[in-house]
Motif scaffolding. Sequence first.
Motif, mmCIF file in Angstrom:
data_model
loop_
_atom_site.group_PDB
_atom_site.id
_atom_site.type_symbol
_atom_site.label_atom_id
_atom_site.label_comp_id
_atom_site.label_asym_id
_atom_site.label_seq_id
_atom_site.Cartn_x
_atom_site.Cartn_y
_atom_site.Cartn_z
ATOM 1 N N GLU A 59 0.946 -1.060 -0.131
ATOM 2 C CA GLU A 59 0.065 -0.161 -0.119
ATOM 3 C C GLU A 59 0.911 1.256 0.163
ATOM 4 N N LYS A 60 2.066 1.222 0.729
ATOM 5 C CA LYS A 60 3.151 2.341 0.834
ATOM 6 C C LYS A 60 3.786 2.766 -0.462
ATOM 7 N N ALA A 61 4.049 1.542 -1.153
ATOM 8 C CA ALA A 61 5.181 1.592 -2.418
ATOM 9 C C ALA A 61 4.744 0.540 -3.219
ATOM 10 N N ALA A 63 6.789 0.943 -5.886
ATOM 11 C CA ALA A 63 8.639 0.522 -5.805
ATOM 12 C C ALA A 63 8.956 2.107 -5.923
ATOM 13 N N ALA A 64 10.011 2.180 -4.907
ATOM 14 C CA ALA A 64 10.623 3.491 -4.741
ATOM 15 C C ALA A 64 11.669 3.636 -5.660
ATOM 16 N N GLY A 65 11.748 2.899 -6.717
ATOM 17 C CA GLY A 65 12.765 3.020 -7.636
ATOM 18 C C GLY A 65 14.072 1.777 -7.686
ATOM 19 N N ALA A 66 14.856 2.029 -8.434
ATOM 20 C CA ALA A 66 16.007 1.071 -8.549
ATOM 21 C C ALA A 66 16.535 1.043 -7.283
ATOM 22 N N ASP A 67 17.346 0.120 -6.994
ATOM 23 C CA ASP A 67 18.124 0.059 -5.615
ATOM 24 C C ASP A 67 19.275 0.962 -5.845
ATOM 25 N N ILE A 68 19.031 2.150 -4.883
ATOM 26 C CA ILE A 68 20.107 3.209 -5.135
ATOM 27 C C ILE A 68 21.363 2.707 -4.356
ATOM 28 N N LYS A 69 21.388 1.790 -3.159
ATOM 29 C CA LYS A 69 22.459 1.325 -2.624
ATOM 30 C C LYS A 69 23.169 0.350 -3.367
ATOM 31 N N GLU A 70 22.514 -0.609 -4.294
ATOM 32 C CA GLU A 70 23.015 -1.406 -5.312
ATOM 33 C C GLU A 70 24.140 -0.479 -6.263
ATOM 34 N N PHE A 84 23.614 -3.072 -17.779
ATOM 35 C CA PHE A 84 22.608 -2.929 -16.619
ATOM 36 C C PHE A 84 21.418 -2.358 -17.025
ATOM 37 N N PHE A 85 20.221 -3.135 -16.562
ATOM 38 C CA PHE A 85 18.759 -2.929 -16.906
ATOM 39 C C PHE A 85 18.322 -3.452 -18.115
ATOM 40 N N ALA A 86 19.325 -3.892 -18.866
ATOM 41 C CA ALA A 86 18.768 -4.493 -20.224
ATOM 42 C C ALA A 86 17.780 -5.524 -20.133
ATOM 43 N N GLY A 108 11.124 6.773 -10.014
ATOM 44 C CA GLY A 108 12.245 6.225 -10.601
ATOM 45 C C GLY A 108 11.865 4.941 -11.389
ATOM 46 N N GLY A 109 12.609 3.969 -11.056
ATOM 47 C CA GLY A 109 12.542 2.773 -11.691
ATOM 48 C C GLY A 109 11.091 1.956 -11.562
ATOM 49 N N GLY A 110 10.498 2.680 -10.423
ATOM 50 C CA GLY A 110 9.170 2.034 -10.018
ATOM 51 C C GLY A 110 8.072 2.453 -11.004
ATOM 52 N N VAL A 137 21.521 11.224 -11.983
ATOM 53 C CA VAL A 137 21.362 10.376 -13.035
ATOM 54 C C VAL A 137 19.963 10.827 -13.835
ATOM 55 N N THR A 138 19.546 9.973 -14.592
ATOM 56 C CA THR A 138 18.341 10.159 -15.278
ATOM 57 C C THR A 138 17.439 8.759 -15.335
ATOM 58 N N PRO A 139 16.338 8.904 -15.781
ATOM 59 C CA PRO A 139 15.415 7.500 -16.078
ATOM 60 C C PRO A 139 16.492 6.602 -16.881
ATOM 61 N N GLY A 140 16.464 5.452 -16.465
ATOM 62 C CA GLY A 140 17.370 4.373 -17.244
ATOM 63 C C GLY A 140 16.665 3.301 -17.753
ATOM 64 N N MET A 141 15.591 3.072 -17.535
ATOM 65 C CA MET A 141 14.628 1.646 -17.742
ATOM 66 C C MET A 141 13.498 2.284 -18.729
HETATM 67 C C1 HXC Z 1 17.506 1.626 -2.241
HETATM 68 C C2 HXC Z 1 15.486 2.755 -0.880
HETATM 69 C C3 HXC Z 1 15.160 3.230 -2.029
HETATM 70 C C4 HXC Z 1 15.771 3.058 -3.122
HETATM 71 C C5 HXC Z 1 13.894 3.587 -0.381
HETATM 72 N N1 HXC Z 1 14.795 3.010 0.055
HETATM 73 N N2 HXC Z 1 13.923 3.915 -1.882
HETATM 74 N N3 HXC Z 1 16.642 1.873 -0.869
HETATM 75 N N4 HXC Z 1 16.994 2.290 -3.115
HETATM 76 N N5 HXC Z 1 15.160 3.571 -4.421
HETATM 77 C C6 HXC Z 1 14.949 2.623 1.351
HETATM 78 C C7 HXC Z 1 15.513 3.586 2.453
HETATM 79 O O1 HXC Z 1 16.875 3.839 2.383
HETATM 80 C C8 HXC Z 1 14.956 3.201 3.862
HETATM 81 O O2 HXC Z 1 15.926 2.324 4.046
HETATM 82 C C9 HXC Z 1 13.859 2.238 3.517
HETATM 83 O O3 HXC Z 1 13.575 2.430 2.087
HETATM 84 C C10 HXC Z 1 12.733 3.431 4.039
HETATM 85 O O4 HXC Z 1 12.645 4.800 3.065
HETATM 86 P P1 HXC Z 1 12.621 6.103 3.858
HETATM 87 O O5 HXC Z 1 13.314 6.850 2.957
HETATM 88 O O6 HXC Z 1 12.909 5.890 5.118
HETATM 89 O O7 HXC Z 1 10.995 6.233 3.835
HETATM 90 P P2 HXC Z 1 10.061 7.439 3.561
HETATM 91 O O8 HXC Z 1 10.831 8.656 4.544
HETATM 92 O O9 HXC Z 1 8.737 7.261 3.960
HETATM 93 O O10 HXC Z 1 10.478 8.145 2.229
HETATM 94 C C11 HXC Z 1 9.627 7.523 1.182
HETATM 95 C C12 HXC Z 1 10.538 7.884 -0.290
HETATM 96 C C13 HXC Z 1 12.090 7.784 -0.277
HETATM 97 C C14 HXC Z 1 9.946 9.520 -0.611
HETATM 98 C C15 HXC Z 1 10.163 6.813 -1.419
HETATM 99 O O11 HXC Z 1 12.458 6.557 0.399
HETATM 100 C C16 HXC Z 1 12.888 8.027 -1.509
HETATM 101 O O12 HXC Z 1 12.862 9.196 -2.021
HETATM 102 N N6 HXC Z 1 13.323 7.194 -1.929
HETATM 103 C C17 HXC Z 1 14.104 7.264 -3.189
HETATM 104 C C18 HXC Z 1 13.170 7.714 -4.228
HETATM 105 C C19 HXC Z 1 14.160 7.756 -5.671
HETATM 106 O O13 HXC Z 1 15.024 8.550 -5.719
HETATM 107 N N7 HXC Z 1 13.886 6.759 -6.488
HETATM 108 C C20 HXC Z 1 14.795 6.583 -7.904
HETATM 109 C C21 HXC Z 1 15.819 5.864 -7.663
HETATM 110 S S1 HXC Z 1 16.951 5.805 -9.038
HETATM 111 P P3 HXC Z 1 16.558 2.164 5.516
HETATM 112 O O14 HXC Z 1 17.587 1.068 5.838
HETATM 113 O O15 HXC Z 1 17.308 3.468 5.832
HETATM 114 O O16 HXC Z 1 15.449 2.182 6.537
HETATM 115 C C22 HXC Z 1 16.179 4.886 -10.167
HETATM 116 C C23 HXC Z 1 16.967 4.918 -11.327
HETATM 117 C C24 HXC Z 1 16.320 4.240 -12.508
HETATM 118 O O17 HXC Z 1 15.149 4.389 -9.941
HETATM 119 C C25 HXC Z 1 17.609 4.221 -13.675
HETATM 120 C C26 HXC Z 1 18.502 5.068 -13.776
HETATM 121 C C27 HXC Z 1 19.834 4.590 -13.596
#
Ligand code: HXC
Length: 258
Positions: A59-61, A63-70, A84-86, A108-110, A137-141
């Motif tokens: 319900e909350k998400a 997907a919040a995007g591609a995994d930034i930490k990865e 990557f992403f292909a 983002g990726g979501g 960066v930019t969208p990549g998918m």
């Molecule tokens: C890795 C993520 C993540 C992501 C959230 N988390 N989004 N980890 N990659 N994209 C993790 C957080 O680090 C955190 O982990 C946990 O999920 C909960 O997130 P919070 O930020 O604490 O939640 P909240 O305060 O409710 O904020 C929600 C949010 C925010 C607004 C959605 O999480 C956010 O802005 N996320 C990133 C959104 C984003 O930039 N997406 C694009 C990614 S790039 P911990 O361990 O701290 O609890 C992308 C690239 C596509 O998609 C292709 C280009 C290369």
Amino acid sequence: MTDYTTLLVERHDAVTLVRLNRPQALNALNSQVLAELIDAFAAYDADDSQHCLVLTGSEKAFAAGADIKEMQAQGFADMYSANFFAGWERVTDTRKPWIAAVSGFALGGGCEVAMMADFIIAGDNAKFGQPEIKLGVTPGMGGSQRLAAAVGKAKAMEMCLTGRMMGAEEAEKAGLVARVVPAASLVEEALKTAAEIAAMPPLAAIAAKEMVNAAFELPLAQGVKFERRLFHGLFGTQDQKEGMAAFVEKRPGKWTGK
Ligand code: HXC
């Protein structure tokens, strides 16, 4: 593969429901999620008993995007050599229909994965965005391309340049989503729509999907010819004979997918 660690898969008669399940990371899309989605979508496409799929998140998400930490430590050579992403093209190659049911964040990726679906049904709490620019960066998918196709240049450009999120109501007005429903009944509504699609003649459903997709790839004259050839081809199916006979005999059709 059926033992997924990042997905939950359920069968609802002829509809496959796939839930992204990395709640601790708001369903961020890492390599494991991609590998499992590729597997789950391929299994769906190959299963003659399944005729529509719903992809959803929590319900909350969605997907919040591609995994930034990865991605954080990767360099150009890593990304380029891994292409990557292909792998997402394997998901978009799915021949049978599928719907994205989006509640909460699709960022983002979501957002890009939701736009890979044949259409999106959104909960009234959905938030779509391409905030990658804030990460350098930019969208990549495929996001820049699919978003521009869905909502036009002005909104796509604004979203990609500012990272602004678009709510469900605006997304429906802009043509990004097919329909908005109360978040609490999102999955139920998506499954209902998917069951309707699953009850259609399967080859006509695949053909309809192919021809609508062709509208985004081909010039109009070629797209119209492509549509006509597929339409002609359906007259070689048992389901066309059955569908038209059922209409004339005032009874429901029974499909064989042949
Ligand atoms: C890795 C993520 C993540 C992501 C959230 N988390 N989004 N980890 N990659 N994209 C993790 C957080 O680090 C955190 O982990 C946990 O999920 C909960 O997130 P919070 O930020 O604490 O939640 P909240 O305060 O409710 O904020 C929600 C949010 C925010 C607004 C959605 O999480 C956010 O802005 N996320 C990133 C959104 C984003 O930039 N997406 C694009 C990614 S790039 P911990 O361990 O701290 O609890 C992308 C690239 C596509 O998609 C292709 C280009 C290369």
